[in-house]
Design a protein around this motif. Structure first.
Motif, PDB file in Angstrom:
ATOM      1  N   PHE A  51      36.827 -48.146  82.886  1.00  0.00           N
ATOM      2  CA  PHE A  51      36.874 -47.792  81.522  1.00  0.00           C
ATOM      3  C   PHE A  51      35.658 -48.001  80.577  1.00  0.00           C
ATOM      4  O   PHE A  51      35.683 -48.428  79.478  1.00  0.00           O
ATOM      5  N   GLY A  52      34.578 -48.124  81.393  1.00  0.00           N
ATOM      6  CA  GLY A  52      33.210 -48.333  80.740  1.00  0.00           C
ATOM      7  C   GLY A  52      33.086 -49.814  80.038  1.00  0.00           C
ATOM      8  O   GLY A  52      32.095 -50.283  79.556  1.00  0.00           O
ATOM      9  N   LEU A  53      33.877 -50.740  80.684  1.00  0.00           N
ATOM     10  CA  LEU A  53      33.972 -52.153  80.477  1.00  0.00           C
ATOM     11  C   LEU A  53      33.515 -52.936  81.760  1.00  0.00           C
ATOM     12  O   LEU A  53      34.121 -52.610  82.921  1.00  0.00           O
ATOM     13  N   GLU A  54      32.805 -53.947  81.659  1.00  0.00           N
ATOM     14  CA  GLU A  54      32.620 -54.902  82.709  1.00  0.00           C
ATOM     15  C   GLU A  54      33.754 -56.029  82.673  1.00  0.00           C
ATOM     16  O   GLU A  54      34.025 -56.561  81.653  1.00  0.00           O
ATOM     17  N   ALA A  55      34.609 -56.237  83.988  1.00  0.00           N
ATOM     18  CA  ALA A  55      35.552 -56.791  84.130  1.00  0.00           C
ATOM     19  C   ALA A  55      35.898 -57.435  85.176  1.00  0.00           C
ATOM     20  O   ALA A  55      35.050 -57.208  86.304  1.00  0.00           O
ATOM     21  N   THR A  56      36.627 -58.496  85.392  1.00  0.00           N
ATOM     22  CA  THR A  56      36.950 -58.979  86.788  1.00  0.00           C
ATOM     23  C   THR A  56      38.524 -58.291  87.302  1.00  0.00           C
ATOM     24  O   THR A  56      39.097 -57.986  86.292  1.00  0.00           O
ATOM     25  N   LEU A  57      38.553 -58.381  88.348  1.00  0.00           N
ATOM     26  CA  LEU A  57      39.913 -57.907  88.995  1.00  0.00           C
ATOM     27  C   LEU A  57      40.967 -59.140  88.730  1.00  0.00           C
ATOM     28  O   LEU A  57      40.417 -60.044  88.475  1.00  0.00           O
ATOM     29  N   GLY A  58      42.272 -58.932  89.166  1.00  0.00           N
ATOM     30  CA  GLY A  58      43.224 -59.862  88.771  1.00  0.00           C
ATOM     31  C   GLY A  58      43.881 -59.701  87.314  1.00  0.00           C
ATOM     32  O   GLY A  58      45.069 -60.577  87.018  1.00  0.00           O
ATOM     33  N   ASN A  59      43.326 -58.817  86.442  1.00  0.00           N
ATOM     34  CA  ASN A  59      43.899 -58.760  85.166  1.00  0.00           C
ATOM     35  C   ASN A  59      45.333 -58.340  85.108  1.00  0.00           C
ATOM     36  O   ASN A  59      46.132 -58.352  84.409  1.00  0.00           O
ATOM     37  N   VAL A  60      45.514 -57.205  86.122  1.00  0.00           N
ATOM     38  CA  VAL A  60      46.791 -56.564  86.161  1.00  0.00           C
ATOM     39  C   VAL A  60      48.101 -57.297  86.925  1.00  0.00           C
ATOM     40  O   VAL A  60      49.048 -57.715  86.134  1.00  0.00           O
TER      41      VAL A  60
END
Length: 225
Positions: A51-60
């Motif tokens: 969604f245009g953001l830098e993120a790590t997995l694991g959030n869901v």
């Protein structure tokens, strides 16, 4: 592609938590919390753009821990919800301890896993402390806020207590972790941005899980007052 996978992951996690609860009741929710804490700590090492953001997995999967805790609070009461927090904390602690011991075994000449395992599981003390503190504090706040709203609303408006308790606790979770783990490692503005993007993804999961907690509440008998 990542956005599509995000919604696939979301669906699998929602189906998973409903299946665990339907088949195993309260025990299934405790098991899901233990499972999700371990999976989230593995997934978090991978960075993605979504969604245009830098993120790590694991959030869901991490966000579903709050869903499970709220469902336990709703169906079985605050004390059982508090107990589930310690189940998750113990699962995280023993997973980290066992993996760190495994990394110190001397591999034989046929081994191919040592280097990938070191890449995945060699964690710094700051990241470890951040994970533990953020989880423990935010989960206890989630339990307290959810129960306080439930008492004031006399058990009505489940969507309000689910979303407010999770939104509050995950905000605290996101910034405790990012500030402990990354302050001084990255620039302050970068740390804040990591906290914001992490929180926004967790908040999205929280909003989308509202129908799931209503569905789950109807399973396995009435709410225990």
């Amino acid at each position: 592609m990542n956005e599509l996978l995000f919604f696939v992951t979301l669906a699998i996690n929602f189906i998973g938590i409903l299946t665990f609860y339907k088949l195993f009741g309260k025990t299934g929710l405790f098991a899901w919390i233990a499972f999700a804490t371990i999976v989230a700590n593995i997934e978090v090492v991978k960075s993605v753009n979504i969604f245009g953001l830098e993120a790590t997995l694991g959030n869901v999967v991490y966000a579903t821990i709050f869903l499970a805790t709220d469902l336990i609070n709703e169906k079985y009461g605050k004390e059982e919800a508090r107990k589930s927090v310690f189940v998750g904390l113990a699962s995280m602690a023993f997973f980290v301890i066992m993996i760190q011991i495994d990394l110190h075994y001397v591999p034989n000449s046929q081994d191919f896993a040592q280097e990938p395992m070191e890449t995945l599981f060699s964690i710094t003390p700051r990241v470890m402390i951040g994970s533990f503190v953020a989880y423990f504090v935010s989960q206890l706040i989630d339990v307290y806020v959810f129960d306080a709203i439930r008492q004031k609303t006399e058990g009505k408006f489940l969507f309000i207590r689910n979303n407010i308790s999770t939104a509050t606790s995950q905000l605290i979770d996101s910034f405790i972790f990012t500030f402990i783990a990354f302050l001084g490692v990255f620039e302050f503005s970068t740390v804040v941005m990591i906290g914001i993007t992490t929180y926004l993804l967790k908040l999205l999961v929280s909003i989308l899980d509202t129908p799931i907690i209503y569905l789950a509440r109807k399973m396995n008998g009435p709410v225990k007052e």
